[in-house]
Design a protein around this motif. Structure first.
Motif, short mmCIF file in Angstrom:
data_model
loop_
_atom_site.label_atom_id
_atom_site.label_comp_id
_atom_site.label_asym_id
_atom_site.label_seq_id
_atom_site.Cartn_x
_atom_site.Cartn_y
_atom_site.Cartn_z
N GLN A 196 -30.12 -5.70 8.99
CA GLN A 196 -31.40 -6.15 9.52
C GLN A 196 -31.28 -7.60 10.02
O GLN A 196 -31.82 -7.95 11.08
N GLY A 197 -30.55 -8.43 9.27
CA GLY A 197 -30.39 -9.82 9.67
C GLY A 197 -29.63 -9.95 10.99
O GLY A 197 -29.99 -10.77 11.85
N LEU A 215 -31.94 -9.04 13.80
CA LEU A 215 -32.89 -10.13 14.04
C LEU A 215 -32.22 -11.28 14.78
O LEU A 215 -32.84 -11.94 15.62
N LYS A 245 -32.27 -12.69 6.59
CA LYS A 245 -33.17 -12.93 7.72
C LYS A 245 -33.28 -14.43 8.00
O LYS A 245 -33.14 -14.87 9.14
#
Length: 226
Positions: free
Chosen positions: A40-41, A44, A191
């Motif tokens: 996810q990071g 992003l 994140k």
């Protein structure tokens, strides 16, 4: 399968580049929430670069993973060519030296492509993230340490060694960073780390290649245990 990006980007867009190599631990200990938060990071990070006018034209990203071996997940490409990652399998051991050496090989190849195309580039970045202790070949680890420290001494590489969790071997990570101590991620703040990284890439891309650029040290408090 890794994407193979040639020199087309460099012809269409001659902006000086910021090559960022992400060298990521995908060993079995990363299984579960860690690897999901890491993926996810990274996505992003891609989104943040895409939304920043300066970083959008300058940044190029590659991803090397290491577990029991090392492999190239994403060869260097500009953000519009980067596909978002659905998932990464976490499995096997921690061949950290193999991962770093492959990431450096990929960086050297991309630098040659820049030079052949007459495109300027900023000092390359190597982001090294691991949650454990290396257990691959010791000679590959020593070769990786030697290569990184020599490039850093020659001001040809900026390295960011990041430990994930309490079991990350910070002593080994420190060997890769003679000028700056490694940092430990606070919890699973992937994140926040990648937001900081994208802002740092943007800051560099607004400078002139060769200029010294100060990193946002205050921003470290947003994701690192200090």
């Amino acid at each position: 399968m890794a994407l193979n990006i040639g020199a087309d980007d460099l012809v269409e867009n001659p902006t000086p580049r910021v090559p960022v190599a992400l060298c990521l631990d995908t060993s079995g200990s990363m299984m579960g929430e860690k690897i999901r938060e890491l993926v996810q990071g990274v996505n992003l990070f891609y989104d943040a670069i895409d939304e920043d006018d300066d970083a959008h034209d300058a940044a190029e990203v590659s991803i090397v993973e290491f577990n029991s071996a090392a492999s190239l997940i994403q060869d260097f490409a500009s953000v519009e060519r980067l596909s978002r990652i659905d998932a990464i399998d976490a499995t096997g051991g921690t061949a950290l030296g193999d991962g770093v050496n492959l990431a450096l090989d990929t960086l050297e190849k991309r630098k040659s492509t820049y030079s052949n195309a007459g495109v300027l580039y900023y000092q390359p970045w190597l982001v090294l993230m691991t949650d454990g202790q290396p257990n691959g070949r010791s000679d590959e680890l020593e070769r990786a340490v030697r290569r990184v420290t020599e490039l850093v001494a020659q001001k040809k590489l900026t390295v960011f060694p990041i430990g994930i969790g309490a079991d990350a071997d910070m002593d080994v990570l420190a060997r890769f960073s003679p000028n700056r101590p490694p940092l430990r991620l606070r919890g699973l703040s992937f994140k926040e780390f990648f937001e900081w990284l994208s802002k740092s890439v943007s800051r560099v891309s607004r400078s002139t290649p060769g200029d010294a650029v100060k990193l946002d040290l205050e921003g470290l408090a947003g994701w690192a245990d200090l």
